[in-house]
Design an enzyme around this catalytic site. Structure first.
Site, PDB file in Angstrom:
ATOM      1  N   VAL A  94      68.589 -30.105  13.408  1.00  0.00           N
ATOM      2  CA  VAL A  94      68.234 -28.922  12.617  1.00  0.00           C
ATOM      3  C   VAL A  94      69.117 -28.788  11.372  1.00  0.00           C
ATOM      4  CG1 VAL A  94      67.195 -27.635  14.526  1.00  0.00           C
ATOM      5  CG2 VAL A  94      69.657 -27.420  14.073  1.00  0.00           C
ATOM      6  N   ASP A 115      73.922 -27.929  11.692  1.00  0.00           N
ATOM      7  CA  ASP A 115      74.822 -27.662  10.552  1.00  0.00           C
ATOM      8  C   ASP A 115      75.078 -26.150  10.526  1.00  0.00           C
ATOM      9  OD1 ASP A 115      72.648 -27.448   7.620  1.00  0.00           O
ATOM     10  OD2 ASP A 115      72.173 -27.071   9.719  1.00  0.00           O
TER      11      ASP A 115
END
Ligand code: RIB
Ligand code: CA
Length: 307
Positions: free
Chosen positions: A123, A9
């Site tokens: 992540v 992200d």
């Protein structure tokens, strides 16, 4: 050679993780990147991931992942990562385009076609991974390993007292992932907050030969450091890069095998990750300690190779 799919992200620390994976190409091969909603809305995380991939000459495909969590309302972290999710660097108009098609379907098919070969690294919120696990029962058995940043086990959260952002953003997804049975290595706040950026690292980067990555690192860390200093009063932690350092050299960390459960029914404790007793049979192991000097040596080994 670790063949990896990176679900990100992108965000400031995601970008360092991607850069380290790209630099350590003798040990890590990026097979694809999937940009998911998290630090910012998916359109922004996708734009940030494409810009970074082009700047670092990463030729792996970049797909769009989920745009919202499985069940809860979407939360973002603009207060930390800025309006576009990766404030600081300025990128020129880019050539690299997102790969058409559904990133989740591509990842499932790629993992099944390469049984026992692919490590899935997540992540950001674990939404995409949860959808993959639920969509095709052949996916989990074909995975080599799952490596995650998220959770806060014996440590307070960073969004609420109970919950860390990646899990808080999609607790139902996190619960599915923690129950997958796939060999899983988790880097929660318990270990990532022991690995902070330092002024000496920044000074050492300034002394590096000029490169596109040097500019990106310094401009992004200037924003991120100011933002984290303002919110937490300390230097930024290297949350996401822990996953890549682990893939390159697992001995940088120590571990504890513990079953992890996720609170999805609580109000105040929604998104809390609780660790059971140490159990060598647990498919989940979590990072406990980190050798900071060895991490930063690996960081510089990686980024010195970048364009
Ligand atoms: O809590 C830290 C996590 O939230 C990191 O992955 C950071 O990028 C944000 O997504
Ligand atoms: Ca992240």
């Amino acid at each position: 050679m670790r063949r990896v799919i990176l679900d990100v992200d992108t965000g400031h620390d995601d970008a360092i993780a991607i850069a380290m994976a790209a630099g350590l190409k003798d040990r890590i091969r990026i097979e694809g990147l999937i940009a998911t909603a998290g630090n910012q809305v998916r359109e922004n995380t996708l734009e940030n991931t494409l810009n970074l991939a082009e700047a670092l000459e990463i030729d792996a495909p970049v797909f769009a992942g989920s745009s919202s969590p499985l069940l809860r309302d979407r939360v973002t972290a603009g207060n930390i990562h800025g309006k576009n999710g990766f404030e600081g660097p300025v990128f020129p108009p880019r050539q690299k385009q997102q790969c058409q098609g559904n990133g989740i379907r591509w990842a499932i098919d790629h993992v099944i076609a390469n049984p026992g070969e692919i490590t899935f690294v997540s992540v950001g919120p674990w939404t995409d991974l949860a959808v993959m696990l639920k969509s095709d029962e052949r996916f989990a058995p074909a995975l080599k390993e799952i490596v995650l940043m998220g959770g806060a086990v014996d440590h307070p959260g960073n969004v609420t007292e109970s919950a860390e952002f990646n899990v808080f953003a999609d607790p139902e997804a996190a619960e599915i992932v923690m129950k997958s049975g796939v060999p899983t290595t988790l880097f929660s706040l318990d270990v990532t907050l022991k690995l902070l950026l330092t002024d000496s690292v920044i000074e050492k980067v300034k002394k590096m030969e000029n490169s596109r990555y040097k500019e990106i690192f310094l401009s992004s860390m200037a924003f991120y450091t100011a933002s984290i200093m303002k919110s937490n009063g300390e230097m930024p932690a290297m949350h996401d890069p822990c996953t890549i350092a682990y893939l390159a050299d697992p001995s940088i960390f120590t571990y504890s095998h513990r079953p992890i459960t996720v609170e999805t029914k609580g109000g105040y404790t929604y998104g809390k990750t609780t660790g059971g007793k140490e159990n060598p049979q647990s498919p989940v192991k979590m990072g406990v300690e980190v050798d900071n000097d060895r991490f930063w040596s690996l960081f510089f080994e990686a980024v010195r190779r970048l364009p």
